[in-house]
Write a protein that holds these residues in place. Structure first.
Motif, PDB file in Angstrom:
ATOM      1  N   TRP A  72       0.888  -1.080   0.036  1.00  0.00           N
ATOM      2  CA  TRP A  72      -0.005  -0.015   0.141  1.00  0.00           C
ATOM      3  C   TRP A  72       0.943   1.119   0.077  1.00  0.00           C
ATOM      4  CZ3 TRP A  72      -5.057   0.355  -1.276  1.00  0.00           C
ATOM      5  CH2 TRP A  72      -5.778  -0.903  -1.338  1.00  0.00           C
ATOM      6  N   LYS A  73       2.197   1.036   0.300  1.00  0.00           N
ATOM      7  CA  LYS A  73       3.074   2.250   0.123  1.00  0.00           C
ATOM      8  C   LYS A  73       3.414   2.789  -1.234  1.00  0.00           C
ATOM      9  CE  LYS A  73       5.404   2.370   4.470  1.00  0.00           C
ATOM     10  NZ  LYS A  73       6.025   1.526   5.478  1.00  0.00           N
ATOM     11  N   LYS A  74       3.004   1.887  -2.171  1.00  0.00           N
ATOM     12  CA  LYS A  74       3.465   2.166  -3.562  1.00  0.00           C
ATOM     13  C   LYS A  74       2.109   3.124  -4.126  1.00  0.00           C
ATOM     14  CE  LYS A  74       6.039  -1.543  -4.483  1.00  0.00           C
ATOM     15  NZ  LYS A  74       6.045  -3.329  -5.004  1.00  0.00           N
ATOM     16  N   ILE A  75       2.029   4.365  -3.630  1.00  0.00           N
ATOM     17  CA  ILE A  75       0.976   5.317  -3.882  1.00  0.00           C
ATOM     18  C   ILE A  75       1.411   6.154  -5.210  1.00  0.00           C
ATOM     19  CG2 ILE A  75      -0.136   7.386  -3.077  1.00  0.00           C
ATOM     20  CD1 ILE A  75       0.556   6.351  -0.204  1.00  0.00           C
ATOM     21  N   ASP A  76       0.396   5.933  -6.116  1.00  0.00           N
ATOM     22  CA  ASP A  76       0.539   6.580  -7.240  1.00  0.00           C
ATOM     23  C   ASP A  76       0.017   8.009  -7.288  1.00  0.00           C
ATOM     24  OD1 ASP A  76       1.577   4.106  -9.006  1.00  0.00           O
ATOM     25  OD2 ASP A  76       0.166   3.319  -8.208  1.00  0.00           O
ATOM     26  N   ILE A  77      -1.148   8.211  -6.946  1.00  0.00           N
ATOM     27  CA  ILE A  77      -1.876   9.533  -6.775  1.00  0.00           C
ATOM     28  C   ILE A  77      -2.226   9.975  -5.447  1.00  0.00           C
ATOM     29  CG2 ILE A  77      -3.683  10.834  -7.777  1.00  0.00           C
ATOM     30  CD1 ILE A  77      -3.673   8.874 -10.282  1.00  0.00           C
ATOM     31  N   LEU A  78      -1.768  11.175  -5.041  1.00  0.00           N
ATOM     32  CA  LEU A  78      -2.176  11.612  -3.758  1.00  0.00           C
ATOM     33  C   LEU A  78      -3.235  12.688  -4.051  1.00  0.00           C
ATOM     34  CD1 LEU A  78      -2.504  12.431  -0.658  1.00  0.00           C
ATOM     35  CD2 LEU A  78      -0.270  13.639  -1.159  1.00  0.00           C
ATOM     36  N   ILE A  79      -4.583  12.393  -3.700  1.00  0.00           N
ATOM     37  CA  ILE A  79      -5.669  13.564  -3.749  1.00  0.00           C
ATOM     38  C   ILE A  79      -5.844  14.399  -2.469  1.00  0.00           C
ATOM     39  CG2 ILE A  79      -8.022  14.237  -4.462  1.00  0.00           C
ATOM     40  CD1 ILE A  79      -7.791  11.398  -5.975  1.00  0.00           C
ATOM     41  N   ASN A  80      -5.248  15.664  -2.256  1.00  0.00           N
ATOM     42  CA  ASN A  80      -5.451  16.249  -0.982  1.00  0.00           C
ATOM     43  C   ASN A  80      -6.535  16.920  -0.888  1.00  0.00           C
ATOM     44  OD1 ASN A  80      -2.994  15.991   0.405  1.00  0.00           O
ATOM     45  ND2 ASN A  80      -1.759  17.050  -1.020  1.00  0.00           N
ATOM     46  N   ASN A  81      -7.683  16.550  -0.418  1.00  0.00           N
ATOM     47  CA  ASN A  81      -8.876  17.065  -0.674  1.00  0.00           C
ATOM     48  C   ASN A  81      -9.541  17.414   0.965  1.00  0.00           C
ATOM     49  OD1 ASN A  81     -11.946  17.172  -1.631  1.00  0.00           O
ATOM     50  ND2 ASN A  81     -12.027  15.589  -0.050  1.00  0.00           N
ATOM     51  N   ALA A  82      -9.183  17.123   1.659  1.00  0.00           N
ATOM     52  CA  ALA A  82      -9.738  17.322   3.172  1.00  0.00           C
ATOM     53  C   ALA A  82      -9.526  18.783   3.219  1.00  0.00           C
ATOM     54  CB  ALA A  82      -8.916  16.546   4.216  1.00  0.00           C
ATOM     55  N   GLY A  83     -10.754  19.402   3.642  1.00  0.00           N
ATOM     56  CA  GLY A  83     -10.655  20.924   3.884  1.00  0.00           C
ATOM     57  C   GLY A  83     -11.792  21.359   4.346  1.00  0.00           C
ATOM     58  N   LEU A  84     -11.994  22.613   4.747  1.00  0.00           N
ATOM     59  CA  LEU A  84     -13.276  23.063   5.204  1.00  0.00           C
ATOM     60  C   LEU A  84     -13.240  24.683   5.391  1.00  0.00           C
ATOM     61  CD1 LEU A  84     -13.660  22.148   9.048  1.00  0.00           C
ATOM     62  CD2 LEU A  84     -11.242  22.832   7.990  1.00  0.00           C
ATOM     63  N   ALA A  85     -14.326  25.213   5.364  1.00  0.00           N
ATOM     64  CA  ALA A  85     -14.414  26.787   5.909  1.00  0.00           C
ATOM     65  C   ALA A  85     -15.114  26.689   7.169  1.00  0.00           C
ATOM     66  CB  ALA A  85     -15.302  27.470   4.623  1.00  0.00           C
ATOM     67  N   ARG A  86     -14.932  27.533   8.022  1.00  0.00           N
ATOM     68  CA  ARG A  86     -15.635  28.048   9.152  1.00  0.00           C
ATOM     69  C   ARG A  86     -15.904  29.404   9.286  1.00  0.00           C
ATOM     70  NH1 ARG A  86     -17.934  23.416  11.590  1.00  0.00           N
ATOM     71  NH2 ARG A  86     -16.415  21.816  12.237  1.00  0.00           N
ATOM     72  N   GLY A  87     -17.185  29.703   9.592  1.00  0.00           N
ATOM     73  CA  GLY A  87     -17.649  31.097   9.684  1.00  0.00           C
ATOM     74  C   GLY A  87     -17.435  31.763   8.557  1.00  0.00           C
ATOM     75  N   PHE A  88     -18.156  33.110   8.654  1.00  0.00           N
ATOM     76  CA  PHE A  88     -18.118  33.872   7.661  1.00  0.00           C
ATOM     77  C   PHE A  88     -18.335  35.342   8.534  1.00  0.00           C
ATOM     78  CE2 PHE A  88     -20.793  35.976   4.045  1.00  0.00           C
ATOM     79  CZ  PHE A  88     -20.092  35.516   2.967  1.00  0.00           C
ATOM     80  N   ALA A  89     -17.468  35.709   8.608  1.00  0.00           N
ATOM     81  CA  ALA A  89     -17.493  36.852   9.375  1.00  0.00           C
ATOM     82  C   ALA A  89     -16.329  38.187   8.935  1.00  0.00           C
ATOM     83  CB  ALA A  89     -17.207  36.746  10.891  1.00  0.00           C
ATOM     84  N   ASP A  90     -16.405  39.503   9.203  1.00  0.00           N
ATOM     85  CA  ASP A  90     -15.500  40.261   8.789  1.00  0.00           C
ATOM     86  C   ASP A  90     -14.317  40.142   9.938  1.00  0.00           C
ATOM     87  OD1 ASP A  90     -16.994  41.786   6.917  1.00  0.00           O
ATOM     88  OD2 ASP A  90     -17.694  43.360   8.694  1.00  0.00           O
ATOM     89  N   ILE A  91     -13.023  40.498   9.180  1.00  0.00           N
ATOM     90  CA  ILE A  91     -11.885  39.841   9.779  1.00  0.00           C
ATOM     91  C   ILE A  91     -11.515  40.467  11.251  1.00  0.00           C
ATOM     92  CG2 ILE A  91     -10.274  41.586   8.921  1.00  0.00           C
ATOM     93  CD1 ILE A  91      -8.450  39.124   8.104  1.00  0.00           C
ATOM     94  N   ASP A  92     -12.139  41.492  11.542  1.00  0.00           N
ATOM     95  CA  ASP A  92     -12.031  42.047  12.679  1.00  0.00           C
ATOM     96  C   ASP A  92     -13.015  41.528  14.100  1.00  0.00           C
ATOM     97  OD1 ASP A  92     -13.955  43.487  11.227  1.00  0.00           O
ATOM     98  OD2 ASP A  92     -14.415  44.681  13.005  1.00  0.00           O
ATOM     99  N   GLU A  93     -13.950  40.798  13.423  1.00  0.00           N
ATOM    100  CA  GLU A  93     -14.727  39.986  14.225  1.00  0.00           C
ATOM    101  C   GLU A  93     -14.620  38.368  14.360  1.00  0.00           C
ATOM    102  OE1 GLU A  93     -18.459  41.354  12.803  1.00  0.00           O
ATOM    103  OE2 GLU A  93     -18.368  43.192  13.654  1.00  0.00           O
ATOM    104  N   GLY A  94     -13.422  38.007  13.534  1.00  0.00           N
ATOM    105  CA  GLY A  94     -13.326  36.354  13.171  1.00  0.00           C
ATOM    106  C   GLY A  94     -13.087  35.662  14.377  1.00  0.00           C
ATOM    107  N   ASP A  95     -13.280  34.475  14.499  1.00  0.00           N
ATOM    108  CA  ASP A  95     -13.370  33.854  15.656  1.00  0.00           C
ATOM    109  C   ASP A  95     -11.986  32.840  15.556  1.00  0.00           C
ATOM    110  OD1 ASP A  95     -15.528  31.402  17.275  1.00  0.00           O
ATOM    111  OD2 ASP A  95     -13.531  31.087  16.859  1.00  0.00           O
ATOM    112  N   TYR A  96     -11.014  33.068  16.509  1.00  0.00           N
ATOM    113  CA  TYR A  96      -9.615  32.335  16.485  1.00  0.00           C
ATOM    114  C   TYR A  96      -9.984  30.662  16.418  1.00  0.00           C
ATOM    115  CZ  TYR A  96      -7.693  36.546  18.496  1.00  0.00           C
ATOM    116  OH  TYR A  96      -7.245  37.760  18.704  1.00  0.00           O
ATOM    117  N   LYS A  97     -10.906  30.181  17.016  1.00  0.00           N
ATOM    118  CA  LYS A  97     -10.815  28.687  16.824  1.00  0.00           C
ATOM    119  C   LYS A  97     -11.354  28.371  15.502  1.00  0.00           C
ATOM    120  CE  LYS A  97     -13.852  25.237  19.077  1.00  0.00           C
ATOM    121  NZ  LYS A  97     -14.742  25.411  18.442  1.00  0.00           N
ATOM    122  N   ASP A  98     -12.180  29.364  14.780  1.00  0.00           N
ATOM    123  CA  ASP A  98     -12.378  29.096  13.084  1.00  0.00           C
ATOM    124  C   ASP A  98     -11.093  28.964  12.395  1.00  0.00           C
ATOM    125  OD1 ASP A  98     -15.082  28.648  13.739  1.00  0.00           O
ATOM    126  OD2 ASP A  98     -15.893  30.571  13.239  1.00  0.00           O
TER     127      ASP A  98
END
Ligand code: NDP
Ligand code: 8X3
Length: 257
Positions: A82-108
């Protein structure tokens, strides 16, 4: 067309959305898969279904890409075949929150940076040496239009996807002489769990993102990833930017009245 049968594809974030659609699309082409995400129960179910329908081999593993030691442990302990990986798809990801930058959440902010940037780096850092040793491999990063154009309240999510864009280019510069291909597929609006995650389970708010328009589907993106993965060896697709026809930029979206 480069054949995928018996190749090994490592996918992060395969339990939902684009990652899951990639698992399905590559399995259909006869590839063997290493599918990873945090929700292992979903992966196990998906794995059984893919094995049954496509007669391929699937290695399903719980992985939080933010956890460097977990990433190292999983990849170093893979059975040698299984170490003979031919293709890596780096897909894991997310957005958290939708706030102006002066009100952003550190955790997000931490969660987005840790997942979208540091997680992609950790997984790549562990898998790339295996590819370099075999003098072959292909990394396909899932970026975003948000990595090309900044939109109001997108701030830190934009920054992480601009970082993915920079890392795709950096990887290509550092790895082309080592026979590793590097591509990115950068979507606009795709209807997945993305908005539900961004708005922390607020279904109504998530639904409104896709209201009155025809968004891309995860299968549309898997199709683009498959295109990158199946070019002949002398061809590298650097970048595919793909949006629904009703979207001209993150701020220009045509909705029905
Ligand atoms: P989904 O929320 O549907 O899927 C996200 C996947 O990422 C899930 O499988 C989730 O699995 C996984 N994931 C999240 N955090 C982690 C983590 N810490 N460790 C491992 N896996 C993790 O979203 P999409 O399919 O839409 O998103 C996939 C990629 O596409 C992301 O990088 C996103 O930024 C990008 N993108 C999405 C667009 C869209 O409009 N939907 C547009 C442009 C880009 P689990 O929770 O089980 O760990
Ligand atoms: C996801 C696309 O426009 O919602 O990366 O940021 S957008």
């Amino acid at each position: 067309m480069d054949k995928l049968s018996n190749k090994i594809i490592f996918i992060t974030g395969a339990s939902a959305g684009i990652g899951k659609a990639c698992a399905e699309a590559f399995a259909k082409e006869g590839a063997n898969l290493i599918i990873t995400a945090r929700r292992i129960a979903i992966l196990k179910k998906l794995s059984q279904s893919l094995i049954k329908r496509y007669k391929i081999k699937v290695f399903a593993a719980k992985l939080d890409v933010r956890k460097k030691e977990e990433v190292k442990k999983l990849i170093s302990s893979l059975p040698s075949v299984w170490k003979k990986i031919d293709i890596l798809i780096n897909n894991a990801g997310l957005a958290r929150g939708f706030a102006d930058i002066d009100e952003g959440d550190y955790k997000d902010w931490d969660e987005m940076i840790d997942t979208n940037v540091k997680g992609l780096l950790y997984v790549s850092r562990e898998i790339l040496p295996l590819m370099v040793k075999r003098k072959k491999g292909h990394v396909i990063n899932i970026g975003s239009v948000a990595g090309h154009v900044v939109y109001p309240k997108g701030n830190v999510y934009n920054a992480t996807k601009f970082a993915v864009n920079a890392l795709t280019r950096a990887m290509r510069l550092d790895l082309y002489e080592k026979d590793i291909r590097i591509s990115s597929v950068d979507p606009g609006l795709v209807e997945t769990e993305f908005s539900l995650v961004r708005f922390r389970g607020d279904k109504e708010r998530a639904r409104k993102v896709y209201e009155g328009l025809s968004p891309l589907t995860p299968e549309d993106i898997a199709d683009a990833v498959l295109y990158c993965a199946t070019r002949p060896k002398h061809v590298n697709i650097d970048e595919i930017i793909i949006t629904p026809s009703i979207q001209a930029s993150p701020m220009h979206i045509k909705r029905k009245e």
